[in-house]
Design a protein around this motif. Structure first.
Motif, short mmCIF file in Angstrom:
data_model
loop_
_atom_site.label_atom_id
_atom_site.label_comp_id
_atom_site.label_asym_id
_atom_site.label_seq_id
_atom_site.Cartn_x
_atom_site.Cartn_y
_atom_site.Cartn_z
N ASP A 1 -3.01 -2.53 -0.53
CA ASP A 1 -3.96 -1.10 -0.39
C ASP A 1 -3.11 0.08 -0.89
O ASP A 1 -3.29 1.15 -1.18
N GLY A 2 -1.54 -0.04 -0.40
CA GLY A 2 -0.70 1.11 -0.59
C GLY A 2 -0.72 2.40 -0.02
O GLY A 2 -0.41 3.50 -0.29
N CYS B 1 3.30 -5.05 2.40
CA CYS B 1 4.70 -4.56 1.51
C CYS B 1 5.82 -4.31 2.69
O CYS B 1 6.65 -3.85 2.11
N CYS C 1 -2.32 -2.38 5.50
CA CYS C 1 -2.39 -3.75 5.27
C CYS C 1 -1.23 -4.54 5.78
O CYS C 1 -1.18 -5.91 6.27
N GLY C 2 -0.24 -3.93 5.68
CA GLY C 2 1.07 -4.59 5.86
C GLY C 2 1.85 -5.52 4.98
O GLY C 2 2.91 -5.96 5.07
N CYS D 1 4.91 1.05 0.68
CA CYS D 1 4.12 1.87 0.21
C CYS D 1 4.19 3.38 0.75
O CYS D 1 4.08 4.34 -0.09
S1 FES Z 1 0.38 -1.98 0.68
FE1 FES Z 1 -0.53 -2.43 2.39
S2 FES Z 1 1.05 -1.44 4.09
FE2 FES Z 1 1.80 -1.10 1.95
#
Ligand code: FES
Ligand SMILES: Cc1cc2nc3c(=O)[nH]c(=O)nc-3n(C[C@H](O)[C@H](O)[C@H](O)COP(=O)(O)OP(=O)(O)OC[C@H]3O[C@@H](n4cnc5c(N)ncnc54)[C@H](O)[C@@H]3O)c2cc1C
Length: 285
Positions: free
Chosen positions: A217-218, A225, A222-223, A237
């Motif tokens: 998701d950036g 990265c 979502c966790g 992100c």
């Molecule tokens: S891309 Fe999802 S938390 Fe960083």
């Protein structure tokens, strides 16, 4: 919106594109990235902003074909439009007047280090840039880097251009000779950034790296990265992508980079079955 206004092939597998994205161009800062989608039904991929033109409302991306989505992106032509182009994302680089600094770029990391080097030079720093690749054809954006730096060193692993060897060999020599170096930025393959940090550690020079974790998701939701930084969990992100390289848990980071390899290969094979029945795909792993 998101029209490709200029496309250039820098190497068989490396492309540069200028994309019309006025809102991103208005506020982007060196070190930040965008997330794009080629089509409505497709993957979101993060790419660092390699350059920008606020007046014309354009963003430059430089990418290497490593899998399905980067290959699909490379098939678009000038005049085509991307489905989405979100940014600027992530925190900007900390650009200040430090004195003498070194910027190190490897592979497509050369494109990523470009706006940082230029901004550091504009802030009055003496910027020594070192760019490196496996071989001469993979050295990209040489002229842009020359302009963005006070001095430019080039290395190739095979000695086909510039100095033979790795960027870190030149960095070590510079650290030995010049005790005024205040900070080092390093962007490129994970192993290169890790070795950069090992090189600077004995000299106690601050070293910043830009992490290319797998993102979804950036936006910190979502966790995907997540990385461990000095024992603490951080999200690349939203907390990065730039971090103190000495604090990165490199073993975990490199392990997490390859965790979707099976699915990526299936996606690549399927894309090639549907689009290139001749099995001319480059991916072999
Ligand atoms: S891309 Fe999802 S938390 Fe960083
Ligand atoms: C902040 C950031 C900036 C980046 N900047 C650049 C850049 O300027 N130029 C460039 O060439 N590459 C850049 N990358 C890497 C780029 O996002 C991946 O190469 C791309 O997502 C691969 O997608 P694919 O479908 O072609 O390949 P896939 O087959 O899906 O994956 C190949 C490899 O790419 C990486 N990758 C896959 N999916 C993602 C994802 N969603 N997010 C991040 N990495 C992924 C993994 O390591 C994977 O093993 C950046 C990554 C991040 C996180």
């Amino acid at each position: 919106m998101y029209q490709i206004v200029q496309k250039e092939k820098l190497h068989e597998i490396i492309y540069s594109m200028w994309i019309e994205a006025p809102q991103v161009a208005q506020s982007v800062q060196p070190g930040q990235f965008i997330i794009l989608m080629v089509k409505e039904k497709g993957e979101r991929i993060p790419l660092t902003v390699a350059d920008f033109d606020r007046e014309k409302g354009l963003i430059r991306i430089v990418f290497q074909i490593v899998g399905k989505t980067t290959e699909e992106l490379s098939t678009l032509e000038e005049g085509d439009r991307l489905f989405s182009f979100i940014g600027p994302l992530g925190r900007k680089s900390e650009i200040e007047h430090y004195g003498t600094v070194v910027t190190v770029g490897g592979g497509t990391g050369i494109a990523c280090i470009h706006p940082i080097s230029r901004a550091l030079k504009e802030a009055g720093n003496k910027v020594i840039s070192i760019i490196g690749a496996r071989t001469k054809e993979l050295i990209i954006m040489e002229e842009e880097l020359r302009e963005a730096s006070s001095y430019l060193w080039i290395t190739t692993d095979d000695g086909s251009y510039g100095r033979q060897g790795f960027v870190t060999q030149v960095l070590k020599e510079l650290l030995e000779q010049d005790k005024t170096i205040k900070k080092v930025w390093s962007i490129g393959p994970a192993i290169m950034m890790r070795v950069t940090c090992e090189t600077t550690r004995p000299y106690a020079v601050d070293t910043l790296v830009s992490l290319n974790s797998v993102m979804v998701d950036g936006t910190g939701m979502c966790g995907s990265c997540r990385v461990t930084m000095g024992g603490e969990t951080k999200f690349v992100c939203t907390d990065g992508p730039e971090f103190d390289g000495q604090l990165v848990d490199w073993i975990e980071f490199m392990h997490r980079l390859s965790r979707y390899q099976e699915a990526e290969k299936r996606s690549w094979d399927l894309y090639h079955e549907l689009n290139h029945p001749c099995t001319c795909g480059r991916r072999t792993n």
